[in-house]
Design an enzyme around this catalytic site. Structure first.
Site, PDB file in Angstrom:
ATOM      1  N   GLY A  41       1.191  -3.139  -6.269  1.00  0.00           N
ATOM      2  CA  GLY A  41       1.215  -1.670  -5.825  1.00  0.00           C
ATOM      3  C   GLY A  41      -0.307  -0.966  -5.969  1.00  0.00           C
ATOM      4  N   GLY A  42      -0.410  -0.292  -7.099  1.00  0.00           N
ATOM      5  CA  GLY A  42      -1.591   0.681  -7.207  1.00  0.00           C
ATOM      6  C   GLY A  42      -3.017  -0.257  -7.172  1.00  0.00           C
ATOM      7  CD  GLU A 100       7.911  -4.917  -7.060  1.00  0.00           C
ATOM      8  OE1 GLU A 100       6.863  -4.972  -7.011  1.00  0.00           O
ATOM      9  OE2 GLU A 100       8.742  -3.857  -6.425  1.00  0.00           O
ATOM     10  CG  HIS A 149       9.405  -1.359  -3.263  1.00  0.00           C
ATOM     11  ND1 HIS A 149       9.584  -0.143  -4.000  1.00  0.00           N
ATOM     12  CD2 HIS A 149       8.488  -2.007  -3.633  1.00  0.00           C
ATOM     13  CE1 HIS A 149       8.637  -0.066  -4.817  1.00  0.00           C
ATOM     14  NE2 HIS A 149       7.913  -1.223  -4.379  1.00  0.00           N
ATOM     15  CD1 TRP A 196      -2.177  -2.170   0.493  1.00  0.00           C
ATOM     16  CD2 TRP A 196      -2.833  -1.400   2.509  1.00  0.00           C
ATOM     17  NE1 TRP A 196      -3.249  -2.952   0.706  1.00  0.00           N
ATOM     18  CE2 TRP A 196      -3.424  -2.481   1.804  1.00  0.00           C
ATOM     19  CE3 TRP A 196      -3.129  -0.783   3.460  1.00  0.00           C
ATOM     20  CZ2 TRP A 196      -4.674  -3.147   2.768  1.00  0.00           C
ATOM     21  CZ3 TRP A 196      -4.455  -1.223   4.328  1.00  0.00           C
ATOM     22  CH2 TRP A 196      -5.058  -2.443   3.760  1.00  0.00           C
TER      23      TRP A 196
END
Ligand code: PEP
Length: 262
Positions: free
Chosen positions: A235-236, A168, A97, A12
């Protein structure tokens, strides 16, 4: 071949107040009907951990943090330790990340220290790796990913501490541009080869590798269908219950072979 249970984690980032977090979890719970075919992890900001842990206590969902410090305690203003995360019933922690690497200067060495502290505290680390667009265009993707993995995981024992990896590609994060399933699979397959060089074959075969980068309900199924893509770091699309639930359902359907929970 090892069967690896799919895992979908929602990152989030710096979003959702405590009340918004509780509301979102409520919607996710109702949407998922405690789906057990897939491991589901919610990673709110630190301020939301207590509320989210409490809200998922009666489900199979687990809670993760987005970062932690490597020290156990002490004068580290603004930091949170692994034990503090455990205290809030966290089971997972995202490490390295790309946003932490880019905006907060996290190096593989820092990730390695955090990783060892997380394992010692019995947290399951999700270590993120991935290349920039420039690196991809220069054909350096594999070199970059290999060096991030080898340096971030250095010094672990042969079972690599039960780590999870998330591939990622930075150019796909929050951009709406996803790696194609073939592009992602190629790197995931390569990552497994790198792991085989670092651990025994059984361990390398059992480590789950999530894909992250603009995963949406519309592309999740095809990504999850790839042999080395074991789930997603989202994510989004994790900020909205409906899209997150649909992504989890896409993973569950691969297990059950039928539409779930709709
Ligand atoms: C992420 O930040 O881990 C991520 C994958 O974001 P998004 O899904 O928004 O690309």
């Amino acid at each position: 071949m090892k069967i690896r249970k799919k895992i979908v984690a929602g990152n989030w980032k710096m979003n959702k107040s405590v009340s918004e977090a509780s509301e979102l979890v409520g919607h996710i719970k109702r949407g998922l009907h405690d789906c057990r075919e897939v491991d589901v992890v919610l990673c709110p900001p630190f301020t939301g951990l207590a509320a989210v842990s409490e809200a998922v206590a009666d489900t199979s969902m687990k809670v993760g943090a987005q970062n932690m410090h490597w020290e156990k305690d002490g004068a580290y203003t603004g930091e949170i330790s692994a034990a503090m995360l455990r205290d809030l019933y966290c089971r997972y922690v995202i490490l390295g990340h790309s946003e932490r690497r880019t905006y907060f200067g996290e190096t593989d060495q820092v990730v390695n220290r955090k990783l060892k502290a997380a394992i010692e505290a019995n947290l399951i680390p999700i270590v993120c790796v991935g290349e920039t667009l420039e690196q991809r265009d220069e054909d350096k993707t594999k070199d970059v990913v290999q060096s991030q993995i080898e340096n971030s995981l250095v010094g672990l024992d042969k079972n690599l501490g039960g780590v999870l990896l998330a591939y990622e590609p930075i150019w796909a994060i929050g951009t709406g541009r996803t790696a194609t399933p073939d592009q992602a699979q190629e790197v995931h397959d390569f990552i497994r080869k790198v792991l085989t060089g670092m651990a025994d074959k059984d361990t390398a075969d059992s480590i789950r590798i999530q894909y992250g980068g603009s995963v949406k309900p519309g592309n999740a199924r095809e990504l999850f269908g790839q042999p080395d893509i074991d789930g997603a770091l989202v994510g989004g699309a994790a900020l909205e219950a409906r899209s997150f639930v649909e992504i989890v359902q896409a993973a569950a359907e691969l297990v059950t072979g039928q539409p779930t929970g709709r």
